[in-house]
Design a protein around this motif. Structure first.
Motif, PDB file in Angstrom:
ATOM      1  N   TYR A   6     -15.667 -93.862   0.824  1.00  0.00           N
ATOM      2  CA  TYR A   6     -16.100 -92.590  -0.303  1.00  0.00           C
ATOM      3  C   TYR A   6     -14.774 -91.963  -1.400  1.00  0.00           C
ATOM      4  N   PHE A   7     -14.032 -92.332  -1.292  1.00  0.00           N
ATOM      5  CA  PHE A   7     -12.893 -92.058  -2.076  1.00  0.00           C
ATOM      6  C   PHE A   7     -13.189 -93.361  -3.251  1.00  0.00           C
ATOM      7  N   LEU A   8     -12.839 -94.223  -3.036  1.00  0.00           N
ATOM      8  CA  LEU A   8     -13.256 -95.345  -3.710  1.00  0.00           C
ATOM      9  C   LEU A   8     -14.538 -95.463  -4.564  1.00  0.00           C
ATOM     10  N   LEU A   9     -15.631 -94.205  -3.930  1.00  0.00           N
ATOM     11  CA  LEU A   9     -16.621 -94.198  -4.036  1.00  0.00           C
ATOM     12  C   LEU A   9     -16.923 -93.587  -5.876  1.00  0.00           C
ATOM     13  N   LEU A  10     -16.302 -92.658  -5.302  1.00  0.00           N
ATOM     14  CA  LEU A  10     -15.896 -91.420  -6.353  1.00  0.00           C
ATOM     15  C   LEU A  10     -14.756 -90.979  -7.346  1.00  0.00           C
ATOM     16  N   THR A  11     -13.485 -92.057  -6.954  1.00  0.00           N
ATOM     17  CA  THR A  11     -13.142 -92.202  -8.010  1.00  0.00           C
ATOM     18  C   THR A  11     -14.155 -93.133  -8.978  1.00  0.00           C
ATOM     19  N   MET A  12     -14.688 -93.849  -8.610  1.00  0.00           N
ATOM     20  CA  MET A  12     -15.547 -94.802  -9.525  1.00  0.00           C
ATOM     21  C   MET A  12     -16.634 -94.005 -10.379  1.00  0.00           C
ATOM     22  N   VAL A  13     -17.403 -93.183  -9.908  1.00  0.00           N
ATOM     23  CA  VAL A  13     -17.916 -92.108 -10.778  1.00  0.00           C
ATOM     24  C   VAL A  13     -17.310 -91.242 -11.697  1.00  0.00           C
ATOM     25  N   SER A  14     -16.382 -90.558 -10.795  1.00  0.00           N
ATOM     26  CA  SER A  14     -15.738 -89.963 -11.977  1.00  0.00           C
ATOM     27  C   SER A  14     -15.212 -90.722 -13.428  1.00  0.00           C
ATOM     28  N   LEU A  15     -14.736 -91.154 -13.191  1.00  0.00           N
ATOM     29  CA  LEU A  15     -14.229 -91.939 -14.460  1.00  0.00           C
ATOM     30  C   LEU A  15     -15.261 -92.566 -14.923  1.00  0.00           C
ATOM     31  N   LEU A  16     -16.517 -93.085 -14.496  1.00  0.00           N
ATOM     32  CA  LEU A  16     -17.192 -93.514 -14.976  1.00  0.00           C
ATOM     33  C   LEU A  16     -17.897 -92.050 -16.097  1.00  0.00           C
ATOM     34  N   ALA A  17     -17.917 -90.319 -15.406  1.00  0.00           N
ATOM     35  CA  ALA A  17     -18.681 -90.040 -15.943  1.00  0.00           C
ATOM     36  C   ALA A  17     -17.509 -89.139 -16.603  1.00  0.00           C
ATOM     37  N   VAL A  18     -16.267 -89.112 -17.107  1.00  0.00           N
ATOM     38  CA  VAL A  18     -15.401 -88.925 -18.037  1.00  0.00           C
ATOM     39  C   VAL A  18     -15.438 -90.005 -19.469  1.00  0.00           C
ATOM     40  N   GLY A  19     -15.443 -91.586 -18.661  1.00  0.00           N
ATOM     41  CA  GLY A  19     -15.651 -92.165 -19.903  1.00  0.00           C
ATOM     42  C   GLY A  19     -16.665 -91.994 -20.544  1.00  0.00           C
ATOM     43  N   CYS A  20     -17.839 -91.271 -20.390  1.00  0.00           N
ATOM     44  CA  CYS A  20     -18.794 -91.278 -21.106  1.00  0.00           C
ATOM     45  C   CYS A  20     -19.138 -89.818 -22.035  1.00  0.00           C
ATOM     46  N   SER A  21     -18.512 -89.396 -21.824  1.00  0.00           N
ATOM     47  CA  SER A  21     -17.859 -87.462 -22.280  1.00  0.00           C
ATOM     48  C   SER A  21     -16.979 -87.305 -23.373  1.00  0.00           C
TER      49      SER A  21
END
Length: 123
Positions: A6-21
């Protein structure tokens, strides 16, 4: 182990969201249309044929279907957020025989000299 997934999944989703912001480090300048240098504009002489004008300035962005005696050259420079950095609009006029008459637009030859000087200093 399950918490780690869950931690890895949350980290990856956070990085993707920041990359598109808007906070992304990757910024792209967008250039569209015909940038016309001052030298080319100064070389325009009344009486030139449409072919000569096109060789000098390039293909116009728009040729008016209803008024073939008018050509439009537009240059648009913006950043990736859509903020306009530079906008140039020129309209060239021809007579009935296809000979160049004059141009008008947003920028005059005096302003072109200043814009080209700024571009040389920045580049």
């Amino acid at each position: 182990m399950k918490k780690m997934k869950y931690f890895l999944l949350l980290t990856m989703v956070s990085l993707l969201a920041v990359g598109c912001s808007k906070f992304s480090l990757h910024r792209v300048d967008v250039y569209q249309g015909n940038y016309i240098e001052a030298q080319r504009l100064e070389n325009l002489k009344p009486g030139m044929s449409k072919a000569d004008v096109q060789l000098l300035l390039g293909t116009p962005l728009v040729r008016d279907v209803y008024d073939p005696s008018t050509w439009y050259y537009t240059f648009y420079h913006s950043n990736s957020e859509g903020d306009i950095k530079q906008l140039q609009r020129l309209r060239l006029h021809f007579d009935q025989n296809g000979k160049y008459l004059y141009y008008d637009g947003d920028i005059t030859p005096e302003q072109y000299s200043a814009v080209d000087a700024d571009a040389v200093q920045e580049g």
